[in-house]
Structure formats: C-alpha cells, structure tokens
Write an enzyme that holds these catalytic residues in place. Structure first.
Site, PDB file in Angstrom:
ATOM      1  N   ASP A   1       0.865  -1.186   0.000  1.00 34.54           N
ATOM      2  CA  ASP A   1       0.000   0.000   0.000  1.00 34.54           C
ATOM      3  C   ASP A   1       0.898   1.232   0.000  1.00 34.54           C
ATOM      4  O   ASP A   1       1.856   1.320   0.774  1.00 34.54           O
ATOM      5  CB  ASP A   1      -0.904  -0.004   1.246  1.00 34.54           C
ATOM      6  CG  ASP A   1      -2.022   1.024   1.137  1.00 34.54           C
ATOM      7  OD1 ASP A   1      -1.721   2.217   0.912  1.00 34.54           O
ATOM      8  OD2 ASP A   1      -3.190   0.640   1.276  1.00 34.54           O
ATOM      9  N   ILE A   2       0.597   2.168  -0.854  1.00 36.15           N
ATOM     10  CA  ILE A   2       1.440   3.349  -1.041  1.00 36.15           C
ATOM     11  C   ILE A   2       1.299   4.340   0.135  1.00 36.15           C
ATOM     12  O   ILE A   2       2.161   5.208   0.320  1.00 36.15           O
ATOM     13  CB  ILE A   2       1.107   4.029  -2.404  1.00 36.15           C
ATOM     14  CG1 ILE A   2       2.305   4.792  -2.937  1.00 36.15           C
ATOM     15  CG2 ILE A   2      -0.130   4.879  -2.343  1.00 36.15           C
ATOM     16  CD1 ILE A   2       3.393   3.946  -3.479  1.00 36.15           C
TER      17      ILE A   2
ATOM     18  N   HIS B   1      -6.591  -5.583   2.899  1.00 34.87           N
ATOM     19  CA  HIS B   1      -5.410  -4.976   3.515  1.00 34.87           C
ATOM     20  C   HIS B   1      -4.806  -5.993   4.485  1.00 34.87           C
ATOM     21  O   HIS B   1      -5.526  -6.537   5.336  1.00 34.87           O
ATOM     22  CB  HIS B   1      -5.789  -3.743   4.341  1.00 34.87           C
ATOM     23  CG  HIS B   1      -6.302  -2.583   3.560  1.00 34.87           C
ATOM     24  ND1 HIS B   1      -5.539  -1.471   3.289  1.00 34.87           N
ATOM     25  CD2 HIS B   1      -7.513  -2.341   3.005  1.00 34.87           C
ATOM     26  CE1 HIS B   1      -6.255  -0.586   2.613  1.00 34.87           C
ATOM     27  NE2 HIS B   1      -7.463  -1.092   2.423  1.00 34.87           N
TER      28      HIS B   1
ATOM     29  N   HIS C   1     -10.197  -5.756  -2.624  1.00 31.60           N
ATOM     30  CA  HIS C   1      -8.851  -5.923  -2.069  1.00 31.60           C
ATOM     31  C   HIS C   1      -8.919  -6.126  -0.564  1.00 31.60           C
ATOM     32  O   HIS C   1      -9.849  -5.662   0.102  1.00 31.60           O
ATOM     33  CB  HIS C   1      -7.951  -4.732  -2.406  1.00 31.60           C
ATOM     34  CG  HIS C   1      -8.507  -3.396  -2.025  1.00 31.60           C
ATOM     35  ND1 HIS C   1      -9.458  -2.739  -2.783  1.00 31.60           N
ATOM     36  CD2 HIS C   1      -8.277  -2.599  -0.952  1.00 31.60           C
ATOM     37  CE1 HIS C   1      -9.760  -1.587  -2.203  1.00 31.60           C
ATOM     38  NE2 HIS C   1      -9.065  -1.478  -1.083  1.00 31.60           N
TER      39      HIS C   1
ATOM     40  N   GLU D   1     -12.276   3.448  -1.343  1.00 35.33           N
ATOM     41  CA  GLU D   1     -11.536   4.336  -2.245  1.00 35.33           C
ATOM     42  C   GLU D   1     -11.399   3.759  -3.651  1.00 35.33           C
ATOM     43  O   GLU D   1     -11.605   4.465  -4.625  1.00 35.33           O
ATOM     44  CB  GLU D   1     -10.120   4.504  -1.667  1.00 35.33           C
ATOM     45  CG  GLU D   1      -9.658   5.924  -1.475  1.00 35.33           C
ATOM     46  CD  GLU D   1      -8.234   5.933  -0.960  1.00 35.33           C
ATOM     47  OE1 GLU D   1      -7.324   5.696  -1.770  1.00 35.33           O
ATOM     48  OE2 GLU D   1      -8.048   6.179   0.242  1.00 35.33           O
TER      49      GLU D   1
END
Ligand code: AMP
Length: 128
Positions: free
Chosen positions: A29-30, A95, A93, A88
């Site tokens: 994750d960025i 996390h 997905h 978002e």
C-alpha cells in the site's frame, strides 16, 4: 475501463510487488499504516469483495495467508490484521497490516512516508 488495481496487476502502473499468482496479486500500500502494509487483489475485476464467486474468494484468502506469513516473519508483529474497506478503489482488495495493538489498524492515523528505496527494500524482503 480498467481499474487502477487492474493496471497495477498488469504492470501498466508501477507497484512494489510482494507476490503474484495467475489469479492474484499482492503489492505494498502506497500510504502504509506500518512497514509491510500490503494489498491483495484478485486479477478478476470485481468491485465488492463479497461479489466474488466462492472459489475466487476462498483462493484469495489462501493466497493472502501465504503473504501474511511473510509479513509476520518480516515485521515481528504480534498479528497480521486482515481488513476490508474498499471505500476508495472499486476493485476488491484485502489490507494485510502488521499490528501489535488495536490502534495499529486506525485508518484515520497519519500514514508512514517511505522513500522508493524503502518501499523496494520491504517488497524485496517480502518476496524473498
Ligand atoms: P480502500 O479502497 O478504502 O480500501 O483504500 C484503498 C487503498 O489503496 C488505500 O490504502 C490507498 O493508499 C491504496 N492505494 C491507492 N492507490 C494505490 C497505488 N497506486 N499503489 C498502492 N496502493 C494504493
């Protein structure tokens, strides 16, 4: 139109790859909550996780398990939290976040700022 995560899995947008199979892709994750915060996606483009067919969803959890084991060994954390938001990016997905306490999964917290070199170092350790 392809989602940003489909483009990442296809290599059209760069990412810090952590793992990959023919059906799933994992990358850092960025905006990480912790070093090793990883996203796991199916290559199949579906917005909502629980709209995935049973086989894809269960395979995704098994794929995520392998990544979580690597994150735990890398970070020495107590647990790897599995969190699903999806507010978002409209591509399912999970996390995976290394945690030691409940506050480590507070998404309203300020995120870590890492250099490209730091991201790449973490990704390469998780791939190894
Ligand atoms: P959510 O959809 O609420 O689960 O949040 C999407 C997550 O994807 C956020 O934690 C973002 O930091 C992360 N994200 C968005 N774009 C990228 C990207 N290009 N590379 C890595 N992570 C991303």
């Amino acid at each position: 139109m392809a989602t940003i995560f489909s483009k990442i899995a296809a290599g059209e947008i760069p990412s810090y790859r952590v793992g990959e199979s023919d059906r799933y892709y994992a990358f850092l994750d960025i905006n990480p909550l912790a070093k090793g915060h990883t996203l796991v996606i199916p290559k199949q483009e579906v917005d909502y996780l629980y709209d995935l067919d049973d086989e894809t969803l269960s395979g995704m959890i098994i794929f995520a398990k392998q990544i979580a084991q690597k994150i735990k060994a890398f970070s020495g954390c107590n647990k790897v939290a599995t969190v699903v938001l999806g507010l978002e990016v409209p591509h399912a997905h999970i996390h995976l976040i290394p945690i030691n306490s409940e506050k480590d999964v507070d998404f309203s917290r300020e995120k870590l700022v890492l250099t490209p070199e730091e991201f790449e170092e973490i990704a390469s350790k998780l791939r190894g």
